[in-house]
Design a protein around this motif. Structure first.
Motif, PDB file in Angstrom:
ATOM      1  N   GLY A 196       0.829  -1.218   0.000  1.00 51.23           N
ATOM      2  CA  GLY A 196       0.000   0.000   0.000  1.00 51.23           C
ATOM      3  C   GLY A 196       0.849   1.248   0.000  1.00 51.23           C
ATOM      4  O   GLY A 196       0.584   2.188   0.753  1.00 51.23           O
ATOM      5  N   TYR A 253       2.604   4.265  -2.722  1.00 49.89           N
ATOM      6  CA  TYR A 253       1.910   5.181  -3.633  1.00 49.89           C
ATOM      7  C   TYR A 253       1.161   4.420  -4.722  1.00 49.89           C
ATOM      8  O   TYR A 253      -0.005   4.699  -5.002  1.00 49.89           O
ATOM      9  CB  TYR A 253       2.902   6.182  -4.235  1.00 49.89           C
ATOM     10  N   ILE A 270      -2.949  -5.526   1.031  1.00 47.50           N
ATOM     11  CA  ILE A 270      -2.069  -6.096   2.066  1.00 47.50           C
ATOM     12  C   ILE A 270      -0.866  -5.180   2.234  1.00 47.50           C
ATOM     13  O   ILE A 270      -0.257  -4.770   1.240  1.00 47.50           O
ATOM     14  CB  ILE A 270      -1.525  -7.483   1.642  1.00 47.50           C
ATOM     15  N   ALA A 296       2.650  -4.573   5.094  1.00 43.37           N
ATOM     16  CA  ALA A 296       3.335  -4.968   6.321  1.00 43.37           C
ATOM     17  C   ALA A 296       3.036  -3.973   7.438  1.00 43.37           C
ATOM     18  O   ALA A 296       3.017  -4.327   8.615  1.00 43.37           O
ATOM     19  CB  ALA A 296       4.835  -5.048   6.064  1.00 43.37           C
ATOM     20  N   ASN A 297       2.795  -2.720   7.069  1.00 41.49           N
ATOM     21  CA  ASN A 297       2.488  -1.679   8.066  1.00 41.49           C
ATOM     22  C   ASN A 297       0.997  -1.485   8.197  1.00 41.49           C
ATOM     23  O   ASN A 297       0.243  -1.696   7.245  1.00 41.49           O
ATOM     24  CB  ASN A 297       3.091  -0.337   7.640  1.00 41.49           C
ATOM     25  N   TYR A 306      -4.708   2.286   7.175  1.00 43.97           N
ATOM     26  CA  TYR A 306      -5.333   1.689   5.982  1.00 43.97           C
ATOM     27  C   TYR A 306      -6.778   1.289   6.254  1.00 43.97           C
ATOM     28  O   TYR A 306      -7.645   1.443   5.421  1.00 43.97           O
ATOM     29  CB  TYR A 306      -4.556   0.452   5.535  1.00 43.97           C
ATOM     30  N   ILE A 346       4.184 -10.230   3.183  1.00 49.31           N
ATOM     31  CA  ILE A 346       4.085 -11.287   2.181  1.00 49.31           C
ATOM     32  C   ILE A 346       5.422 -12.017   2.118  1.00 49.31           C
ATOM     33  O   ILE A 346       6.479 -11.384   1.974  1.00 49.31           O
ATOM     34  CB  ILE A 346       3.702 -10.696   0.807  1.00 49.31           C
ATOM     35  N   SER A 353      10.399  -0.524  -3.181  1.00 49.79           N
ATOM     36  CA  SER A 353      11.850  -0.709  -3.070  1.00 49.79           C
ATOM     37  C   SER A 353      12.273  -0.286  -1.664  1.00 49.79           C
ATOM     38  O   SER A 353      11.443   0.115  -0.856  1.00 49.79           O
ATOM     39  CB  SER A 353      12.553   0.165  -4.105  1.00 49.79           C
ATOM     40  N   LEU A 366      16.816   5.429   5.113  1.00 51.13           N
ATOM     41  CA  LEU A 366      15.538   6.166   5.102  1.00 51.13           C
ATOM     42  C   LEU A 366      14.397   5.196   4.799  1.00 51.13           C
ATOM     43  O   LEU A 366      13.639   5.391   3.854  1.00 51.13           O
ATOM     44  CB  LEU A 366      15.591   7.272   4.057  1.00 51.13           C
ATOM     45  N   THR A 397      17.342  12.097  -2.616  1.00 52.68           N
ATOM     46  CA  THR A 397      17.034  11.851  -1.194  1.00 52.68           C
ATOM     47  C   THR A 397      18.150  12.358  -0.288  1.00 52.68           C
ATOM     48  O   THR A 397      17.888  12.887   0.791  1.00 52.68           O
ATOM     49  CB  THR A 397      16.772  10.355  -0.903  1.00 52.68           C
ATOM     50  N   LEU A 456      11.726 -10.904  -3.669  1.00 50.71           N
ATOM     51  CA  LEU A 456      10.533 -11.749  -3.514  1.00 50.71           C
ATOM     52  C   LEU A 456       9.932 -12.210  -4.850  1.00 50.71           C
ATOM     53  O   LEU A 456       9.579 -13.377  -5.007  1.00 50.71           O
ATOM     54  CB  LEU A 456       9.489 -10.991  -2.696  1.00 50.71           C
ATOM     55  N   ASP A 496       7.907   1.069  -8.109  1.00 45.88           N
ATOM     56  CA  ASP A 496       9.337   0.744  -8.123  1.00 45.88           C
ATOM     57  C   ASP A 496       9.576  -0.731  -8.443  1.00 45.88           C
ATOM     58  O   ASP A 496      10.667  -1.104  -8.882  1.00 45.88           O
ATOM     59  CB  ASP A 496       9.964   1.049  -6.752  1.00 45.88           C
ATOM     60  N   CYS A 506       7.890   8.285  -7.045  1.00 42.17           N
ATOM     61  CA  CYS A 506       6.484   8.450  -6.728  1.00 42.17           C
ATOM     62  C   CYS A 506       5.766   8.985  -7.968  1.00 42.17           C
ATOM     63  O   CYS A 506       4.619   8.624  -8.251  1.00 42.17           O
ATOM     64  CB  CYS A 506       6.435   9.453  -5.581  1.00 42.17           C
ATOM     65  N   ALA A 507       6.497   9.816  -8.740  1.00 41.68           N
ATOM     66  CA  ALA A 507       5.925  10.431  -9.943  1.00 41.68           C
ATOM     67  C   ALA A 507       5.430   9.379 -10.935  1.00 41.68           C
ATOM     68  O   ALA A 507       4.449   9.613 -11.647  1.00 41.68           O
ATOM     69  CB  ALA A 507       6.971  11.325 -10.604  1.00 41.68           C
ATOM     70  N   LYS A 562       6.707  21.951  -4.308  1.00 43.05           N
ATOM     71  CA  LYS A 562       7.043  20.608  -3.810  1.00 43.05           C
ATOM     72  C   LYS A 562       6.085  20.194  -2.690  1.00 43.05           C
ATOM     73  O   LYS A 562       5.621  19.059  -2.633  1.00 43.05           O
ATOM     74  CB  LYS A 562       8.497  20.591  -3.312  1.00 43.05           C
TER      75      LYS A 562
HETATM   76  C1  LIG Z   1      13.181  10.389   1.460  1.00 44.58           C
HETATM   77  C2  LIG Z   1      12.593  10.075   0.115  1.00 44.58           C
HETATM   78  C3  LIG Z   1      12.131  11.112  -0.679  1.00 44.58           C
HETATM   79  C4  LIG Z   1      11.603  10.840  -1.942  1.00 44.58           C
HETATM   80  N1  LIG Z   1      11.162  11.887  -2.697  1.00 44.58           N
HETATM   81  C5  LIG Z   1      10.614  11.632  -3.910  1.00 44.58           C
HETATM   82  C6  LIG Z   1      10.132  12.708  -4.727  1.00 44.58           C
HETATM   83  O1  LIG Z   1      10.241  13.872  -4.358  1.00 44.58           O
HETATM   84  N2  LIG Z   1       9.561  12.411  -5.919  1.00 44.58           N
HETATM   85  C7  LIG Z   1       9.445  11.124  -6.367  1.00 44.58           C
HETATM   86  O2  LIG Z   1       8.911  10.921  -7.465  1.00 44.58           O
HETATM   87  N3  LIG Z   1       9.911  10.082  -5.628  1.00 44.58           N
HETATM   88  C8  LIG Z   1      10.491  10.309  -4.411  1.00 44.58           C
HETATM   89  N4  LIG Z   1      10.958   9.262  -3.656  1.00 44.58           N
HETATM   90  C9  LIG Z   1      10.850   7.891  -4.206  1.00 44.58           C
HETATM   91  C10 LIG Z   1       9.451   7.339  -3.924  1.00 44.58           C
HETATM   92  O3  LIG Z   1       9.149   7.435  -2.555  1.00 44.58           O
HETATM   93  C11 LIG Z   1       9.351   5.884  -4.366  1.00 44.58           C
HETATM   94  O4  LIG Z   1       9.795   5.766  -5.683  1.00 44.58           O
HETATM   95  C12 LIG Z   1       7.870   5.460  -4.244  1.00 44.58           C
HETATM   96  O5  LIG Z   1       7.544   5.383  -2.870  1.00 44.58           O
HETATM   97  C13 LIG Z   1       7.591   4.135  -4.936  1.00 44.58           C
HETATM   98  O6  LIG Z   1       6.257   3.811  -4.713  1.00 44.58           O
HETATM   99  P1  LIG Z   1       5.772   2.287  -4.628  1.00 44.58           P
HETATM  100  O7  LIG Z   1       4.316   2.329  -4.385  1.00 44.58           O
HETATM  101  O8  LIG Z   1       6.300   1.557  -5.793  1.00 44.58           O
HETATM  102  O9  LIG Z   1       6.533   1.678  -3.379  1.00 44.58           O
HETATM  103  P2  LIG Z   1       6.586   2.116  -1.854  1.00 44.58           P
HETATM  104  O10 LIG Z   1       6.107   3.504  -1.648  1.00 44.58           O
HETATM  105  O11 LIG Z   1       7.944   1.764  -1.405  1.00 44.58           O
HETATM  106  O12 LIG Z   1       5.513   1.164  -1.157  1.00 44.58           O
HETATM  107  C14 LIG Z   1       5.697  -0.217  -1.017  1.00 44.58           C
HETATM  108  C15 LIG Z   1       4.768  -0.718   0.063  1.00 44.58           C
HETATM  109  O13 LIG Z   1       4.872  -2.131   0.121  1.00 44.58           O
HETATM  110  C16 LIG Z   1       4.966  -2.551   1.459  1.00 44.58           C
HETATM  111  N5  LIG Z   1       5.730  -3.808   1.468  1.00 44.58           N
HETATM  112  C17 LIG Z   1       6.974  -4.019   1.007  1.00 44.58           C
HETATM  113  N6  LIG Z   1       7.313  -5.316   1.107  1.00 44.58           N
HETATM  114  C18 LIG Z   1       6.245  -5.939   1.655  1.00 44.58           C
HETATM  115  C19 LIG Z   1       5.960  -7.296   1.963  1.00 44.58           C
HETATM  116  N7  LIG Z   1       6.835  -8.280   1.761  1.00 44.58           N
HETATM  117  N8  LIG Z   1       4.746  -7.577   2.495  1.00 44.58           N
HETATM  118  C20 LIG Z   1       3.818  -6.606   2.694  1.00 44.58           C
HETATM  119  N9  LIG Z   1       4.041  -5.310   2.401  1.00 44.58           N
HETATM  120  C21 LIG Z   1       5.235  -4.976   1.884  1.00 44.58           C
HETATM  121  C22 LIG Z   1       5.649  -1.416   2.185  1.00 44.58           C
HETATM  122  O14 LIG Z   1       5.299  -1.416   3.560  1.00 44.58           O
HETATM  123  C23 LIG Z   1       5.113  -0.193   1.440  1.00 44.58           C
HETATM  124  O15 LIG Z   1       3.958   0.324   2.044  1.00 44.58           O
HETATM  125  C24 LIG Z   1      11.506   9.498  -2.394  1.00 44.58           C
HETATM  126  C25 LIG Z   1      11.954   8.453  -1.582  1.00 44.58           C
HETATM  127  C26 LIG Z   1      12.497   8.726  -0.350  1.00 44.58           C
HETATM  128  C27 LIG Z   1      12.971   7.587   0.526  1.00 44.58           C
END
Ligand SMILES: Cc1cc2nc3c(=O)[nH]c(=O)nc-3n(C[C@H](O)[C@H](O)[C@H](O)COP(=O)(O)OP(=O)(O)OC[C@H]3O[C@@H](n4cnc5c(N)ncnc54)[C@H](O)[C@@H]3O)c2cc1C
Length: 386
Positions: free
Chosen positions: A10, A12, A32, A34-35, A58, A74, A106, A124, A154, A240, A273, A289-290, A356
């Motif tokens: 869960g 972005y 699903i 982990a948090n 959530y 998972i 990631s 982080l 970052t 995984l 990611d 996140c973009a 921002k």
């Molecule tokens: C400090 C910081 C600043 C950033 N700033 C920017 C920015 O300005 N602009 C930008 O575009 N990007 C930014 N990023 C990058 C961005 O945060 C990530 O690219 C983005 O979060 C990816 O989204 P996602 O949904 O793929 O994964 P994530 O946001 O990493 O979410 C993955 C989710 O899966 C869950 N999870 C993982 N493994 C398991 C498992 N085995 N079982 C159950 N749950 C699990 C995690 O708890 C998490 O909630 C930043 C990152 C950091 C660390």
């Protein structure tokens, strides 16, 4: 019977997928994570530095709209049986899916072979270690050396945020190459000016060789003192998917077709990611996140199209900018083309910091509004040619 959609993760991508699925009936949705709470990952440097960041449960977000939330980690996926195994507070569980939205994201790179990195540098990533780093920062005496490793987005955001909140600390930003090359010369100049103004030391072309409890050593044999080290050396994808027999790229990202479907198991859509984008979707690959938010929204729309027999549309995405906060009072918005290459135009100062902040707010408010009202609000840049 309604098809079971399982959203794994869960972040972005996962949250935006759930938010858009709210608009459509006829699917049973389970998310699903982990948090228990949605982690605003783009604000983790703010949290580390000591700011408070809103936490959203959530369950409160999803259950009022008929979606289920399961807290658990998972452990494995059985793509041929369309099941996954997770460890939840109630014990081990097996869940079946008709469609799996794989959005496990990631984490900070750990696999670099730097002695002492894992033991002595904080990452982080949300969790008790980050809480501990935040506490340590609050208690360090004046003049204590804090080193941020990696001058990417970052690292830059972390160093400036820490120095703004803790001006009495001696903050250093270290990079193995020349820093800020992904910006136009004027934007780069502006970043360097802000670092100087904040009195942050910048060490470029310094490759880290080891981390100890109180020092950072470089390959040129030099050393700097370090009371707290923050690892901002990049992101890596957990293994995984590969371990579960899903086809992945070398770095562990799931390889997908232009509809974000796994090449090996098309009942799995990979998002954020965790996905390696097809070159027809975008010319640029940056874990962000973009790109995660559009992928989540697109996946939900695609499932609806599949369910209702509508023509499928391929995923298209182009970058528009790189938006970086340099503390709360300054920032850089570097405009880029769809391929993520910098254009001459950029904004700076308070205007960029404000934009921002609006972007970060949007990443939470927009899915919340979609969940509340069940309407499609989120849009992104979809260039015809990439
Ligand atoms: C400090 C910081 C600043 C950033 N700033 C920017 C920015 O300005 N602009 C930008 O575009 N990007 C930014 N990023 C990058 C961005 O945060 C990530 O690219 C983005 O979060 C990816 O989204 P996602 O949904 O793929 O994964 P994530 O946001 O990493 O979410 C993955 C989710 O899966 C869950 N999870 C993982 N493994 C398991 C498992 N085995 N079982 C159950 N749950 C699990 C995690 O708890 C998490 O909630 C930043 C990152 C950091 C660390």
């Amino acid at each position: 019977m309604k098809p079971q959609i399982v959203i794994a993760g869960g972040g972005y991508a996962g949250l935006f997928a759930a938010a858009r699925l709210r608009k459509y009936s006829g699917m049973k949705v389970t998310l699903i994570d982990a948090n228990e709470h949605f982690v605003q990952r783009v604000r983790l440097h703010e949290y580390l530095a000591g700011r408070s960041v809103e936490r959203l449960a959530y369950r409160d977000l999803l259950e009022p709209h008929g979606m289920d939330f399961v807290q658990g980690r998972i452990q494995s996926i059985q793509p041929d049986q369309q099941t996954l195994v997770l460890d939840s507070p109630e014990g081990s569980r097996i869940l079946h899916y008709d469609w799996l939205l794989y959005a496990l994201g990631s984490r900070t790179q750990r696999s670099q072979n730097i002695p002492g990195l894992l033991e002595h540098a904080f990452t982080l990533d949300a969790g008790p270690a980050l809480d501990r780093a935040r506490e340590v920062l609050q208690t360090l005496p004046a003049g204590s050396p804090v080193v941020v490793m990696g001058a990417g987005l970052t690292g830059l955001e972390s160093a400036t945020e820490i120095k703004e909140i803790h001006p009495h600390l001696d903050v250093t930003l270290v990079d193995a190459g020349r820093a800020f090359t992904g910006y136009t010369p004027k934007a780069e100049q502006e970043i360097r000016r802000v670092l100087k103004k904040l009195n942050i030391h910048l060490h470029e072309n310094k490759t880290i060789a080891r981390v100890t409890v109180d020092r950072l050593g470089f390959t040129d044999q030099s050393e700097i003192p370090c009371a707290l080290a923050i690892n901002c050396l990049g992101f890596e994808v957990p293994s995984l998917a590969r371990d579960s027999g899903i086809r992945t790229a070398k770095n562990g990202q799931i390889q997908v077709d232009p509809y974000l479907r796994s090449l090996s198991h098309p009942r799995i859509l990979a998002l954020g990611d965790a996905a390696e984008l097809d070159s027809s979707s975008t010319a640029a690959q940056r874990m962000s996140c973009a790109s995660a938010c559009p992928m989540g929204t697109y996946a939900a729309d695609l499932l609806h199209r599949l369910q209702s027999g509508k023509k499928l549309i391929t995923f298209r995405f182009g970058f528009t900018g790189r938006c970086i906060s340099l503390g709360r009072r300054a920032g850089i918005l570097q405009f880029v083309n769809a391929k993520d290459q910098p254009l001459q135009r950029f904004f700076r100062g308070r205007l960029a910091a404000w934009i921002k902040e609006m972007v970060c707010l949007g990443t939470v408010k927009v899915p919340l509004w979609e969940l509340r009202w069940g309407v499609a609000l989120y849009r992104w840049y979809q260039p015809k040619d990439v």
